[in-house]
Design a protein around this motif. Structure first.
Motif, PDB file in Angstrom:
ATOM      1  N   SER A  72     -46.216 -19.096  57.666  1.00 41.07           N
ATOM      2  CA  SER A  72     -46.303 -19.057  59.133  1.00 41.07           C
ATOM      3  C   SER A  72     -45.401 -20.117  59.760  1.00 41.07           C
ATOM      4  O   SER A  72     -44.816 -19.889  60.831  1.00 41.07           O
ATOM      5  N   TYR A 131     -42.563 -18.970  62.411  1.00 42.65           N
ATOM      6  CA  TYR A 131     -42.550 -19.430  63.803  1.00 42.65           C
ATOM      7  C   TYR A 131     -41.578 -20.587  64.031  1.00 42.65           C
ATOM      8  O   TYR A 131     -41.664 -21.269  65.050  1.00 42.65           O
ATOM      9  N   VAL A 150     -44.619 -14.468  69.019  1.00 40.74           N
ATOM     10  CA  VAL A 150     -45.981 -14.734  69.493  1.00 40.74           C
ATOM     11  C   VAL A 150     -46.573 -13.501  70.168  1.00 40.74           C
ATOM     12  O   VAL A 150     -47.764 -13.199  70.013  1.00 40.74           O
TER      13      VAL A 150
END
Length: 270
Positions: free
Chosen positions: A181, A185, A194
Motif C-alpha cells: 500500500s 499510494y 484514493v
C-alpha cells in the motif's frame, strides 16, 4: 447442569462468537450489496470500498459500530479473566493492562473506519485503519505472550501455539499490506487512486492493488481466527453487576443501610 447447556450458553462464550459472526456478516452483506449494485469489482475490493457508497455504506457503518461494541466487551472480559487468574504476577498484570489499552484503541479505529469513508475523509479513515489493524495486531501479540506466560499452569500449550501461529499469520499479512500500500499510494501510479473503486488489469498498480487487498482480507480473517480461540476460555467465566443503593427512596434524605443487589450481568435465559 453445565453439560446440558449448549456450548454458547456456557459462561460468556457467546461474546467472541457473536463478535466474529456479526463482523463477518457486516463484511459479507456490504460486499454483496456493493457487487449487486456494481459499486465495486467482484475480485478482492478493499473491505472499506464495499462500504463507501450508499446504501451499503449505511449498513456497513451501522453493523461495524455494533461490532466495535462487541469487541470492547470481549476485550474487557478477557482483561478481567486474566487479572482474576493471575492477580499477583507483576509481568502479567502489566501486559494485561497494555493489552486492554491496545484493544480499546483498535475498537476506536474500527468505529472510525465504519463512519469515515475513504473517498470522503481519507486522513481520518487511514487513522482508523492504522488503529484497527496496527493496535489490533499488537493486541494479538500481547495476548499471545500472556498465553505463553500462563501455560502450563493456567491452560495447555496448544492454546499458546494456536495463538502464536495466528499472530504470525497476522504479522505477515500486515507487513505485506503495509509495504504494497505504501508503494501503491506513493504517487507513482497517479493521484486518483484514493477515489478509485473500479480496477482494470491493464491499470498501473493493478498487481500491487490486488496484493494489498488480498493481504487486508487475510489480516481480517486472522483477527476472526484469534477471537475464536477465546470461546473455550470464555466458557469458564461470567460477570455480575452490583447495584449499591444509598437509600430506599430517591428523595434527598440521609443515607440508610440497604441490601446490595447482585445479579448476573446477562441472564442465562438469553
Amino acid at each position: 447442569d453445565l453439560f446440558e447447556m449448549w456450548w454458547f450458553q456456557q459462561g460468556l462464550s457467546f461474546l467472541p462468537s457473536a463478535l466474529v459472526i456479526w463482523t463477518a456478516a457486516a463484511f459479507i452483506f456490504s460486499y454483496i450489496t456493493a457487487i449487486v449494485l456494481h459499486h465495486v469489482d467482484p475480485a478482492l475490493p478493499y473491505i472499506s470500498d464495499t462500504g463507501t457508497v450508499a446504501p451499503e455504506k449505511c449498513l456497513f457503518g451501522a453493523m461495524l459500530n455494533i461490532a466495535a461494541v462487541l469487541c470492547v466487551a470481549t476485550i474487557y472480559v478477557r482483561y478481567k479473566q486474566v487479572h482474576a487468574l493471575s492477580p499477583e504476577e507483576n509481568c502479567i498484570i502489566k501486559l494485561n493492562k497494555a493489552g486492554l489499552v491496545l484493544g480499546l484503541l483498535s475498537c476506536l479505529g474500527l468505529s472510525l473506519v465504519a463512519n469515515f469513508q475513504k473517498t470522503t475523509f481519507f486522513a481520518v479513515h487511514i487513522c482508523g485503519a492504522v488503529l484497527t489493524f496496527g493496535m489490533g495486531s499488537l493486541y494479538m501479540f500481547v495476548q499471545t505472550i500472556l498465553s505463553y506466560q500462563m501455560q502450563p499452569k493456567i491452560h495447555g500449550k496448544q492454546v499458546f501455539w494456536v495463538r502464536l501461529l495466528v499472530a504470525i499469520w497476522c504479522g505477515v499479512s500486515a507487513f505485506i499490506m503495509l509495504t504494497c500500500s505504501s508503494l501503491l499510494y506513493s504517487g507513482s501510479f497517479g493521484t486518483d487512486i484514493v477515489q478509485k473503486l473500479h480496477w482494470d488489469p491493464e491499470d498501473k498498480g493493478y498487481v500491487l492493488h490486488m496484493i494489498t487487498t488480498a493481504a487486508e482480507w487475510s489480516m481480517s480473517f486472522s483477527f476472526f481466527s484469534f477471537f475464536l480461540t477465546y470461546i473455550r476460555d470464555f466458557q469458564k467465566i461470567s460477570l455480575r453487576v452490583e447495584a449499591n443503593l444509598h437509600g430506599l427512596t430517591l428523595y434527598d434524605t440521609a443515607p440508610c443501610p440497604t441490601d446490595d443487589e447482585r445479579t448476573r450481568l446477562l441472564s442465562r435465559d438469553l
